[in-house]
Design a protein around this motif. Structure first.
Motif, PDB file in Angstrom:
ATOM      1  N   ASP A  11       0.841  -1.282   0.076  1.00 11.71           N
ATOM      2  CA  ASP A  11       0.089  -0.022   0.150  1.00 11.71           C
ATOM      3  C   ASP A  11       0.884   1.162  -0.084  1.00 11.71           C
ATOM      4  OD1 ASP A  11      -1.643   2.308   0.620  1.00 11.71           O
ATOM      5  OD2 ASP A  11      -2.579   1.116   2.361  1.00 11.71           O
ATOM      6  N   ILE A  12       0.948   1.974  -1.114  1.00  8.13           N
ATOM      7  CA  ILE A  12       1.870   3.162  -1.349  1.00  8.13           C
ATOM      8  C   ILE A  12       1.711   4.165  -0.023  1.00  8.13           C
ATOM      9  CG2 ILE A  12       0.664   4.445  -2.746  1.00  8.13           C
ATOM     10  CD1 ILE A  12       3.108   4.767  -4.625  1.00  8.13           C
ATOM     11  N   THR A  13       0.563   4.407   0.533  1.00  5.94           N
ATOM     12  CA  THR A  13       0.326   5.240   1.371  1.00  5.94           C
ATOM     13  C   THR A  13       0.964   4.971   2.861  1.00  5.94           C
ATOM     14  OG1 THR A  13      -1.626   4.150   2.527  1.00  5.94           O
ATOM     15  CG2 THR A  13      -2.037   5.801   0.603  1.00  5.94           C
ATOM     16  N   ARG A  14       1.427   3.871   2.967  1.00  8.97           N
ATOM     17  CA  ARG A  14       2.251   3.281   3.948  1.00  8.97           C
ATOM     18  C   ARG A  14       3.788   3.518   3.596  1.00  8.97           C
ATOM     19  NH1 ARG A  14      -1.389   0.812   7.592  1.00  8.97           N
ATOM     20  NH2 ARG A  14       0.162  -0.123   8.776  1.00  8.97           N
ATOM     21  N   ASN A  23       1.095   9.952  -7.171  1.00  5.26           N
ATOM     22  CA  ASN A  23      -0.409   9.854  -7.168  1.00  5.26           C
ATOM     23  C   ASN A  23      -0.681   9.606  -8.571  1.00  5.26           C
ATOM     24  OD1 ASN A  23      -2.767   9.592  -6.389  1.00  5.26           O
ATOM     25  ND2 ASN A  23      -3.314  11.805  -6.112  1.00  5.26           N
ATOM     26  N   ALA A  24      -1.695   8.526  -8.839  1.00  7.77           N
ATOM     27  CA  ALA A  24      -2.341   8.106 -10.055  1.00  7.77           C
ATOM     28  C   ALA A  24      -3.726   9.166 -10.000  1.00  7.77           C
ATOM     29  CB  ALA A  24      -2.519   6.875 -10.176  1.00  7.77           C
ATOM     30  N   ALA A  25      -3.571  10.372 -10.440  1.00  3.95           N
ATOM     31  CA  ALA A  25      -4.628  11.484 -10.148  1.00  3.95           C
ATOM     32  C   ALA A  25      -5.380  11.718 -11.367  1.00  3.95           C
ATOM     33  CB  ALA A  25      -4.047  12.600  -9.689  1.00  3.95           C
ATOM     34  N   LEU A  30      -8.416  16.804  -7.563  1.00  2.00           N
ATOM     35  CA  LEU A  30      -9.318  17.277  -6.217  1.00  2.00           C
ATOM     36  C   LEU A  30      -9.812  15.655  -5.604  1.00  2.00           C
ATOM     37  CD1 LEU A  30     -11.449  19.981  -7.747  1.00  2.00           C
ATOM     38  CD2 LEU A  30      -9.545  20.099  -6.272  1.00  2.00           C
ATOM     39  N   GLY A  31      -9.023  14.675  -5.893  1.00  2.00           N
ATOM     40  CA  GLY A  31      -9.081  13.481  -5.440  1.00  2.00           C
ATOM     41  C   GLY A  31     -10.098  12.581  -6.351  1.00  2.00           C
ATOM     42  N   GLY A  32     -10.309  11.323  -5.782  1.00  2.00           N
ATOM     43  CA  GLY A  32     -11.077  10.403  -6.537  1.00  2.00           C
ATOM     44  C   GLY A  32     -10.944   9.188  -5.905  1.00  2.00           C
ATOM     45  N   GLY A  33     -11.315   8.053  -6.761  1.00  2.00           N
ATOM     46  CA  GLY A  33     -11.006   6.764  -6.049  1.00  2.00           C
ATOM     47  C   GLY A  33      -9.928   6.054  -5.977  1.00  2.00           C
ATOM     48  N   GLY A  34      -9.616   4.671  -5.927  1.00  2.00           N
ATOM     49  CA  GLY A  34      -8.299   3.980  -6.181  1.00  2.00           C
ATOM     50  C   GLY A  34      -7.323   4.504  -5.284  1.00  2.00           C
ATOM     51  N   VAL A  35      -6.025   4.806  -5.863  1.00  2.00           N
ATOM     52  CA  VAL A  35      -4.942   5.058  -5.172  1.00  2.00           C
ATOM     53  C   VAL A  35      -4.985   6.507  -4.623  1.00  2.00           C
ATOM     54  CG1 VAL A  35      -3.441   5.553  -6.985  1.00  2.00           C
ATOM     55  CG2 VAL A  35      -2.314   4.912  -4.651  1.00  2.00           C
ATOM     56  N   GLY A  37      -7.838   8.360  -4.026  1.00  2.00           N
ATOM     57  CA  GLY A  37      -8.625   8.281  -2.797  1.00  2.00           C
ATOM     58  C   GLY A  37      -7.813   8.007  -1.402  1.00  2.00           C
ATOM     59  N   ALA A  38      -7.152   6.893  -1.833  1.00  2.00           N
ATOM     60  CA  ALA A  38      -6.232   6.362  -0.652  1.00  2.00           C
ATOM     61  C   ALA A  38      -5.347   7.545  -0.067  1.00  2.00           C
ATOM     62  CB  ALA A  38      -5.502   5.020  -0.816  1.00  2.00           C
ATOM     63  N   ILE A  39      -4.603   8.042  -1.126  1.00  2.00           N
ATOM     64  CA  ILE A  39      -3.710   9.116  -0.702  1.00  2.00           C
ATOM     65  C   ILE A  39      -4.302  10.130   0.151  1.00  2.00           C
ATOM     66  CG2 ILE A  39      -2.002  10.665  -1.659  1.00  2.00           C
ATOM     67  CD1 ILE A  39      -1.206   8.285  -3.634  1.00  2.00           C
TER      68      ILE A  39
HETATM   69  N1  AR6 Z   1      -1.208   1.630  -3.223  1.00  2.00           N
HETATM   70  C1  AR6 Z   1      -0.802   1.278  -4.140  1.00  2.00           C
HETATM   71  N2  AR6 Z   1      -1.386   0.671  -5.240  1.00  2.00           N
HETATM   72  C2  AR6 Z   1      -2.729   1.132  -5.163  1.00  2.00           C
HETATM   73  C3  AR6 Z   1      -3.434   1.716  -3.855  1.00  2.00           C
HETATM   74  C4  AR6 Z   1      -2.707   1.815  -2.823  1.00  2.00           C
HETATM   75  N3  AR6 Z   1      -3.089   2.083  -1.728  1.00  2.00           N
HETATM   76  N4  AR6 Z   1      -4.825   1.557  -4.298  1.00  2.00           N
HETATM   77  C5  AR6 Z   1      -4.972   1.232  -5.502  1.00  2.00           C
HETATM   78  N5  AR6 Z   1      -3.804   0.886  -6.081  1.00  2.00           N
HETATM   79  P1  AR6 Z   1      -6.164   3.749  -9.962  1.00  2.00           P
HETATM   80  P2  AR6 Z   1      -5.728   4.920 -12.492  1.00  2.00           P
HETATM   81  C6  AR6 Z   1      -3.616   0.574  -7.588  1.00  2.00           C
HETATM   82  O1  AR6 Z   1      -7.636   3.303 -10.236  1.00  2.00           O
HETATM   83  O2  AR6 Z   1      -6.004   3.796 -13.454  1.00  2.00           O
HETATM   84  C7  AR6 Z   1      -8.911   7.709  -9.510  1.00  2.00           C
HETATM   85  O3  AR6 Z   1     -10.366   7.674  -9.192  1.00  2.00           O
HETATM   86  C8  AR6 Z   1      -4.693  -0.329  -8.313  1.00  2.00           C
HETATM   87  O4  AR6 Z   1      -5.001  -1.582  -7.807  1.00  2.00           O
HETATM   88  O5  AR6 Z   1      -5.844   4.054  -8.584  1.00  2.00           O
HETATM   89  O6  AR6 Z   1      -4.428   5.904 -13.036  1.00  2.00           O
HETATM   90  C9  AR6 Z   1      -8.435   9.194  -9.947  1.00  2.00           C
HETATM   91  O7  AR6 Z   1      -8.920  10.165  -9.463  1.00  2.00           O
HETATM   92  C10 AR6 Z   1      -3.862  -0.255  -9.751  1.00  2.00           C
HETATM   93  O8  AR6 Z   1      -3.094  -1.216  -9.733  1.00  2.00           O
HETATM   94  O9  AR6 Z   1      -5.561   4.660 -11.082  1.00  2.00           O
HETATM   95  C11 AR6 Z   1      -8.797   9.096 -11.315  1.00  2.00           C
HETATM   96  O10 AR6 Z   1      -9.912   9.297 -11.716  1.00  2.00           O
HETATM   97  C12 AR6 Z   1      -3.243   1.322  -9.709  1.00  2.00           C
HETATM   98  O11 AR6 Z   1      -3.091   1.650  -8.243  1.00  2.00           O
HETATM   99  C13 AR6 Z   1      -8.434   7.482 -11.968  1.00  2.00           C
HETATM  100  O12 AR6 Z   1      -8.760   6.842 -10.742  1.00  2.00           O
HETATM  101  C14 AR6 Z   1      -4.025   2.194 -10.282  1.00  2.00           C
HETATM  102  O13 AR6 Z   1      -5.220   2.219 -10.128  1.00  2.00           O
HETATM  103  C15 AR6 Z   1      -6.930   7.357 -12.216  1.00  2.00           C
HETATM  104  O14 AR6 Z   1      -7.080   5.572 -12.601  1.00  2.00           O
END
Ligand code: AR6
Length: 185
Positions: A11-14, A23-25, A30-35, A37-39
């Motif tokens: 988990d990259i946040t740790r 961050n994959a923003a 302004l934030g979102g889901g996935g990584v 949101g976690a960040i």
């Molecule tokens: N640590 C490491 N990797 C993670 C974590 C984490 N805590 N959480 C998820 N991943 P994504 P994208 C992985 O969807 O495809 C957001 O809503 C996940 O399993 O986070 O670039 C943004 O706001 C996957 O392998 O990013 C954007 O709208 C990888 O991180 C959109 O998603 C990327 O998945 C960006 O989409």
């Protein structure tokens, strides 16, 4: 010098021991889901207060902020492409650009080590094997050019993603375990 490349699941946040996590923003910053949101959850509300001031981020570009409640000093926010098979080469170029600009922003700010997630392979549906090849090739090339990035880690959330990056690294560096300061663990 080329950066040392390492890969691990987590988990990259740790993540600790790097100057910045990436961050994959999305373009709003302004934030979102996935990584993303976690960040934002782990960094706390001061991160959003800062990213609101950054004016968004184009796809393929990167911006820097503080790390706030994260265990790292900085977050580099980059925006990968939403994958589309009909424009796959354009997506490759934009993904490479996201990695390149992240490294350039690190370099411009005197940072020497950073940790990436797998940009674009979640919500943005980039095929992970393809993304891993693009990511590793670009990081090897750009870090060699910049010369002062010591370490690049990928922190990958699941085994399938980790294996894709391990394979891409092995293909990029055939017959190399740790020569030239490069290794995967
Ligand atoms: N640590 C490491 N990797 C993670 C974590 C984490 N805590 N959480 C998820 N991943 P994504 P994208 C992985 O969807 O495809 C957001 O809503 C996940 O399993 O986070 O670039 C943004 O706001 C996957 O392998 O990013 C954007 O709208 C990888 O991180 C959109 O998603 C990327 O998945 C960006 O989409």
């Amino acid at each position: 010098m080329t950066a040392a490349i390492t890969l691990h699941r987590g988990d990259i946040t740790r993540e600790t021991g790097v100057d910045a996590i990436v961050n994959a923003a999305n373009t709003s910053l302004l934030g979102g889901g996935g990584v993303d949101g976690a960040i934002h959850r782990a960094a706390g509300p001061r991160l959003l207060a800062e990213t609101r001031t950054l004016g968004g981020c184009a796809t393929g570009d990167a911006k820097i902020s503080g790390g706030y409640d994260l265990p790292v000093a900085h977050v580099i926010h980059t925006v990968g492409p939403v994958f589309s098979a009909s424009r796959a080469e354009t997506c490759d170029r934009l993904l490479a650009s996201a990695y390149r600009r992240s490294l350039e922003v690190a370099h411009e700010n005197g940072l020497r080590s950073l940790a990436f997630p797998s940009i674009s392979t979640g919500v943005y549906r980039f095929p992970v094997e393809r993304a891993a090849r693009v990511a590793i090739a670009e990081v090897l090339e750009v870090s060699a050019r910049l010369g002062d990035i010591d370490e690049v880690r990928w922190v990958l959330f699941d085994d399938a993603t980790l294996h894709a990056y391990e394979q891409a690294l092995a293909e990029a560096l055939p017959g190399t375990d740790d020569g030239a300061g490069l290794s995967a663990d």
